[in-house]
Design a protein around this motif. Structure first.
Motif, PDB file in Angstrom:
ATOM      1  N   SER A  63       0.772  -1.215   0.005  1.00  0.00           N
ATOM      2  CA  SER A  63       0.061  -0.056  -0.072  1.00  0.00           C
ATOM      3  C   SER A  63       0.855   1.033   0.027  1.00  0.00           C
ATOM      4  O   SER A  63       1.909   1.367   0.284  1.00  0.00           O
ATOM      5  CB  SER A  63      -0.910   0.077   1.265  1.00  0.00           C
ATOM      6  OG  SER A  63      -0.114   0.301   2.439  1.00  0.00           O
ATOM      7  N   PRO A  64       0.243   2.600  -0.383  1.00  0.00           N
ATOM      8  CA  PRO A  64       1.148   3.685  -0.338  1.00  0.00           C
ATOM      9  C   PRO A  64       1.640   4.055   1.228  1.00  0.00           C
ATOM     10  O   PRO A  64       2.446   4.693   1.302  1.00  0.00           O
ATOM     11  CB  PRO A  64       0.107   4.635  -0.773  1.00  0.00           C
ATOM     12  CG  PRO A  64      -0.915   3.849  -1.658  1.00  0.00           C
ATOM     13  CD  PRO A  64      -0.907   2.402  -0.915  1.00  0.00           C
ATOM     14  N   GLU A  65       0.697   3.549   2.038  1.00  0.00           N
ATOM     15  CA  GLU A  65       0.969   3.552   3.456  1.00  0.00           C
ATOM     16  C   GLU A  65       2.008   3.142   3.812  1.00  0.00           C
ATOM     17  O   GLU A  65       3.018   3.607   4.809  1.00  0.00           O
ATOM     18  CB  GLU A  65      -0.401   3.300   4.312  1.00  0.00           C
ATOM     19  CG  GLU A  65      -0.178   3.415   5.814  1.00  0.00           C
ATOM     20  CD  GLU A  65      -0.188   5.008   5.981  1.00  0.00           C
ATOM     21  OE1 GLU A  65       0.495   5.506   6.995  1.00  0.00           O
ATOM     22  OE2 GLU A  65      -0.809   5.686   5.391  1.00  0.00           O
ATOM     23  N   GLU A  66       2.609   1.976   3.324  1.00  0.00           N
ATOM     24  CA  GLU A  66       3.796   1.346   3.692  1.00  0.00           C
ATOM     25  C   GLU A  66       5.024   2.385   3.127  1.00  0.00           C
ATOM     26  O   GLU A  66       5.986   2.096   3.711  1.00  0.00           O
ATOM     27  CB  GLU A  66       3.891   0.007   2.809  1.00  0.00           C
ATOM     28  CG  GLU A  66       2.932  -1.046   3.690  1.00  0.00           C
ATOM     29  CD  GLU A  66       3.336  -1.321   4.919  1.00  0.00           C
ATOM     30  OE1 GLU A  66       4.460  -1.627   5.375  1.00  0.00           O
ATOM     31  OE2 GLU A  66       2.371  -1.318   5.856  1.00  0.00           O
ATOM     32  N   ASP A  67       4.827   2.728   1.790  1.00  0.00           N
ATOM     33  CA  ASP A  67       5.819   3.528   1.392  1.00  0.00           C
ATOM     34  C   ASP A  67       6.104   4.920   2.269  1.00  0.00           C
ATOM     35  O   ASP A  67       7.346   5.248   2.470  1.00  0.00           O
ATOM     36  CB  ASP A  67       5.529   4.127  -0.181  1.00  0.00           C
ATOM     37  CG  ASP A  67       5.873   3.226  -1.042  1.00  0.00           C
ATOM     38  OD1 ASP A  67       6.620   2.044  -1.081  1.00  0.00           O
ATOM     39  OD2 ASP A  67       5.318   3.313  -2.184  1.00  0.00           O
ATOM     40  N   TYR A  68       4.976   5.458   2.621  1.00  0.00           N
ATOM     41  CA  TYR A  68       4.996   6.418   3.463  1.00  0.00           C
ATOM     42  C   TYR A  68       5.889   6.189   4.910  1.00  0.00           C
ATOM     43  O   TYR A  68       6.594   7.014   5.362  1.00  0.00           O
ATOM     44  CB  TYR A  68       3.576   6.938   3.994  1.00  0.00           C
ATOM     45  CG  TYR A  68       3.522   8.011   5.162  1.00  0.00           C
ATOM     46  CD1 TYR A  68       4.083   9.303   4.745  1.00  0.00           C
ATOM     47  CD2 TYR A  68       2.684   7.549   6.215  1.00  0.00           C
ATOM     48  CE1 TYR A  68       4.108  10.110   6.215  1.00  0.00           C
ATOM     49  CE2 TYR A  68       2.925   8.419   7.396  1.00  0.00           C
ATOM     50  CZ  TYR A  68       3.453   9.733   7.099  1.00  0.00           C
ATOM     51  OH  TYR A  68       3.249  10.722   7.997  1.00  0.00           O
ATOM     52  N   LYS A  69       5.453   4.963   5.457  1.00  0.00           N
ATOM     53  CA  LYS A  69       6.142   4.341   6.670  1.00  0.00           C
ATOM     54  C   LYS A  69       7.665   4.298   6.377  1.00  0.00           C
ATOM     55  O   LYS A  69       8.438   4.583   7.131  1.00  0.00           O
ATOM     56  CB  LYS A  69       5.679   3.080   6.986  1.00  0.00           C
ATOM     57  CG  LYS A  69       4.230   3.271   7.728  1.00  0.00           C
ATOM     58  CD  LYS A  69       3.762   1.888   8.117  1.00  0.00           C
ATOM     59  CE  LYS A  69       2.180   2.116   8.717  1.00  0.00           C
ATOM     60  NZ  LYS A  69       1.749   0.418   8.906  1.00  0.00           N
ATOM     61  N   CYS A  72       9.293   7.754   6.557  1.00  0.00           N
ATOM     62  CA  CYS A  72       9.268   8.244   8.029  1.00  0.00           C
ATOM     63  C   CYS A  72      10.564   7.478   8.622  1.00  0.00           C
ATOM     64  O   CYS A  72      11.321   8.116   9.377  1.00  0.00           O
ATOM     65  CB  CYS A  72       8.163   7.811   8.721  1.00  0.00           C
ATOM     66  SG  CYS A  72       6.696   9.005   8.166  1.00  0.00           S
ATOM     67  N   HIS A 122       3.861  11.770  -0.801  1.00  0.00           N
ATOM     68  CA  HIS A 122       2.906  11.138  -0.081  1.00  0.00           C
ATOM     69  C   HIS A 122       1.758  12.107   0.334  1.00  0.00           C
ATOM     70  O   HIS A 122       1.055  11.893   1.163  1.00  0.00           O
ATOM     71  CB  HIS A 122       3.717  10.653   1.175  1.00  0.00           C
ATOM     72  CG  HIS A 122       4.440   9.592   1.007  1.00  0.00           C
ATOM     73  ND1 HIS A 122       3.942   8.353   0.267  1.00  0.00           N
ATOM     74  CD2 HIS A 122       5.753   9.293   0.782  1.00  0.00           C
ATOM     75  CE1 HIS A 122       5.114   7.465   0.069  1.00  0.00           C
ATOM     76  NE2 HIS A 122       6.091   8.106   0.346  1.00  0.00           N
ATOM     77  N   LYS A 124       1.945  14.821   2.184  1.00  0.00           N
ATOM     78  CA  LYS A 124       1.718  14.985   3.791  1.00  0.00           C
ATOM     79  C   LYS A 124       2.627  16.340   4.201  1.00  0.00           C
ATOM     80  O   LYS A 124       3.316  17.173   3.296  1.00  0.00           O
ATOM     81  CB  LYS A 124       2.811  13.861   4.543  1.00  0.00           C
ATOM     82  CG  LYS A 124       2.220  12.463   4.348  1.00  0.00           C
ATOM     83  CD  LYS A 124       1.040  12.333   5.075  1.00  0.00           C
ATOM     84  CE  LYS A 124       0.456  10.739   4.571  1.00  0.00           C
ATOM     85  NZ  LYS A 124      -0.721  10.652   5.407  1.00  0.00           N
TER      86      LYS A 124
END
Length: 141
Positions: A63-69, A72, A122, A124
């Motif tokens: 997921s894109p959330e994994e790339d965001y993590k 970070c 992302h 953010k």
């Protein structure tokens, strides 16, 4: 600067466009304005070419959330590594080079530009993440 001197009627509107960009501006509009400004030689808060490369290299992960993590975690890794880099013997100022042997003097600018591009990809808040970076950074680093 030369372009501004010879073509102020062209550079003026481009500079005005960059002044209008706020953190609330749509990301695609912001990137379009910054791409125009970069092509005209005006420095921008976010490098549109770097954003394009990072957006194109996003993994087809879960997921894109994994790339965001991962983005970070990259900042956490850099923050935790700062004291180690500072204590490196190559981190001594060299007057002949007018810099450091390991180019650590470029690190602050690299952190700002890469993190700005990563968090733009992302969608953010860049400023909030850089403030978190300063909080994660160990004291004395």
């Amino acid at each position: 600067q030369v372009f501004s001197h010879h073509c102020p009627f062209l550079m003026g509107p481009i500079e005005c466009l960059t002044d209008v960009v706020t953190p609330d501006t749509d990301i695609q509009v912001t990137l379009s304005i910054f791409e125009l400004a970069s092509a005209a030689g005006i420095p921008c808060e976010v490098d549109p070419a770097l954003v394009a490369v990072l957006a194109g290299s996003k993994t087809d992960g879960p997921s894109p959330e994994e790339d965001y993590k991962v983005a970070c975690l990259l900042l956490v890794f850099v923050a935790v590594s700062l004291p180690l880099l500072a204590s490196d013997p190559a981190s001594v100022y060299n007057t002949e080079m007018d810099g450091y042997n390991n180019n650590i003097h470029c690190l602050a600018k690299a952190i700002i530009h890469v993190s700005a591009a990563l968090f733009t990809v992302h969608n953010k808040n860049i400023e909030a993440h850089l403030k978190e970076f300063l909080l994660v950074r160990p004291a004395g680093g």
